[in-house]
Design an enzyme around this catalytic site. Structure first.
Site, PDB file in Angstrom:
ATOM      1  N   GLY A  11       0.850  -1.202   0.000  1.00 16.67           N
ATOM      2  CA  GLY A  11       0.000   0.000   0.000  1.00 16.67           C
ATOM      3  C   GLY A  11       0.881   1.246   0.000  1.00 16.67           C
ATOM      4  N   ARG A  77       0.460  -4.951  -6.577  1.00 14.32           N
ATOM      5  CA  ARG A  77       0.715  -6.336  -6.150  1.00 14.32           C
ATOM      6  C   ARG A  77       1.381  -7.070  -7.311  1.00 14.32           C
ATOM      7  NH1 ARG A  77      -3.951  -5.646  -3.052  1.00 14.32           N
ATOM      8  NH2 ARG A  77      -3.196  -5.486  -0.906  1.00 14.32           N
ATOM      9  N   ASP A 108       5.793  -5.928   5.132  1.00 10.06           N
ATOM     10  CA  ASP A 108       6.403  -7.252   5.331  1.00 10.06           C
ATOM     11  C   ASP A 108       6.369  -8.119   4.072  1.00 10.06           C
ATOM     12  OD1 ASP A 108       3.686  -7.420   5.638  1.00 10.06           O
ATOM     13  OD2 ASP A 108       3.764  -8.994   7.147  1.00 10.06           O
ATOM     14  N   THR A 130       4.592   1.775   5.415  1.00  9.70           N
ATOM     15  CA  THR A 130       3.191   1.369   5.561  1.00  9.70           C
ATOM     16  C   THR A 130       2.568   2.210   6.666  1.00  9.70           C
ATOM     17  OG1 THR A 130       1.766  -0.343   6.514  1.00  9.70           O
ATOM     18  CG2 THR A 130       4.102  -0.639   6.848  1.00  9.70           C
ATOM     19  N   ASP A 132       0.175   1.406   8.473  1.00 10.50           N
ATOM     20  CA  ASP A 132      -0.341   0.572   9.571  1.00 10.50           C
ATOM     21  C   ASP A 132       0.637   0.412  10.735  1.00 10.50           C
ATOM     22  OD1 ASP A 132      -2.548   0.275   8.048  1.00 10.50           O
ATOM     23  OD2 ASP A 132      -2.353  -1.877   7.723  1.00 10.50           O
ATOM     24  N   ASP A 134       2.789  -1.970  11.170  1.00  6.78           N
ATOM     25  CA  ASP A 134       2.652  -3.353  11.640  1.00  6.78           C
ATOM     26  C   ASP A 134       3.952  -4.150  11.566  1.00  6.78           C
ATOM     27  OD1 ASP A 134       2.669  -3.325   8.900  1.00  6.78           O
ATOM     28  OD2 ASP A 134       0.939  -4.625   8.635  1.00  6.78           O
ATOM     29  N   ARG A 176      -5.455  -3.009   9.137  1.00  3.65           N
ATOM     30  CA  ARG A 176      -5.970  -4.325   8.736  1.00  3.65           C
ATOM     31  C   ARG A 176      -5.847  -5.342   9.864  1.00  3.65           C
ATOM     32  NH1 ARG A 176      -3.424  -5.914   3.133  1.00  3.65           N
ATOM     33  NH2 ARG A 176      -1.896  -4.576   4.105  1.00  3.65           N
TER      34      ARG A 176
END
Ligand code: ADP
Ligand code: F6P
Length: 347
Positions: A11, A77, A108, A130, A132, A134, A176
């Site tokens: 993303g 992707r 990741d 990212t 996020d 994460d 997410r």
């Protein structure tokens, strides 16, 4: 002449362009021309026309894109990249272009691709990108601080109307599998309730009880921050059966912000309103914190590649930049900050 390449993958996140610009400046300082690979790993496997797959990164171009959100190099992707034959094709493509090292900016999944290429002999360095946040090995990633600041601005704006009408507000933020954006937003805005995916089997009735108790204590405009991934980990709740006596039902559809808002509204007899912040979180120019991380991370990436070192990722710990082996970083399990979560929900 030996070259460096850079790509963005996963993303998009604010700060990706800033990182590309800084990689470009530090590569130039090292006397190494920079190739920008387009559309993530797709640009390395001949999927598109050459002009859609890579570009020479001139200093003029790099400086032009530096402050922009999104990613000039595009991101996409590339499902086939899990297959060794595509990873080999990518390494051969880079070698043919005289590229001696690749900077991969992503999350990741992108780092898995970088790891595979490093093992095949192409030194790759990962910069976390990212919103996020994460990636457990680093306390931040490009875009996280910007996304949180966007959410803070949004919550403050939503509060103006909540306050005016004495209404609670439910605000859904991104994440997410990770509640970091939700927790940081809740803490920075004094939000009274936070709901995150890390808490397995959380019960919507507990949220109702908490909101009820806030209303009884005179807080008529509480804010409930929900991370989008949290609906997946909630205790099963039959939304259709619940709403049947009240209004139209949507059979077989999952919980979402609007529905959760309905449940809270009916169960607490208050005028809860739902809001979803959405992609705006990815669409702002990077904050000073994200842009300065881009600067330091790019410098470290080029220093490593200049010395032929690959298979490493860059991160931030206690405010200091560091690097560590990519495979080790990917093995670090996420640690949920339960103390902060409970603190937010306790006031
Ligand atoms: P993120 O990098 O943000 O986690 P994704 O999970 O979508 O985003 O991964 C981005 C890309 O990384 C994928 O489209 C694919 O090209 C590559 N990738 C993901 N997993 C692997 C893997 N196990 N091996 C090689 N490449 C991978
Ligand atoms: O960038 C990470 C993220 O924002 C997640 O929080 C979210 O689930 C996902 O990207 C959605 O991205 P897309 O709709 O582009 O697949």
């Amino acid at each position: 002449m030996k070259k460096i390449a850079v790509l963005t993958s996963g993303g998009d996140s604010p700060g990706m362009n800033a990182a590309v610009m800084e990689v470009s400046r530090f590569a130039a300082l090292a006397g190494m021309p920079l190739i920008g690979i387009k559309r993530g790993f797709n640009g390395l496997i001949g999927k598109f026309r050459p002009q859609d797959s890579y570009t020479e990164m001139s200093m003029d171009l790099a400086l032009d894109i530096a402050d922009l959100p999104g990613t000039y190099l595009r991101t996409a992707r590339c499902e086939e990249f899990v297959l060794p034959e595509y990873q080999e094709m990518a390494v051969n493509f880079l070698r043919k272009m005289n590229v001696v090292g690749l900077v991969v900016i992503g999350g990741d999944g992108s780092f898995q691709g970088a790891h595979a290429m490093s093992k095949l002999g192409m030194p790759c360095i990962g910069i976390p990108g990212t919103i996020d946040n994460d990636l457990e090995y680093s306390e931040t990633s490009l875009g996280f601080d910007t996304a949180v600041n966007v959410c803070v601005d949004a919550v403050r704006a939503i509060r103006a109307t909540s306050r005016s009408h004495d209404r609670p507000a439910l605000v859904e933020v991104m994440g997410r599998n990770c509640g970091d954006i939700a927790m940081a937003t809740a803490m920075s805005t004094g939000s009274e309730i936070v709901v995150v995916p890390e808490v397995q089997n959380w019960d919507i009735q507990d949220v109702v009880n908490r909101l009820d108790s806030l209303i009884r204590r005179g807080n008529t405009r509480a804010t409930i921050i929900v991370a989008e991934g949290a609906y997946k980990t909630m205790k099963p709740f039959d939304f259709n059966a619940f709403l049947e006596p009240y209004t139209q039902v949507f059979e077989g559809e999952a919980m979402n912000a609007r529905r959760m808002g309905h449940v809270l509204r009916y169960k607490t007899a208050s005028q809860v309103r739902s809001n979803v912040i959405g992609y705006i979180q990815r669409g702002h120019e990077p904050t000073a914190k994200d842009a300065s991380f881009a600067f330091e991370a790019a410098h470290m990436a080029i220093e490593l590649l200049k010395n032929g070192i690959g298979n490493e990722v860059i991160g931030l710990k206690n405010g200091r930049i560091f690097h560590m082996p990519l495979d080790k970083a990917l093995k670090i399990k996420p640690q949920f900050n339960k103390e902060v979560y409970e603190l937010i929900n306790s006031l």
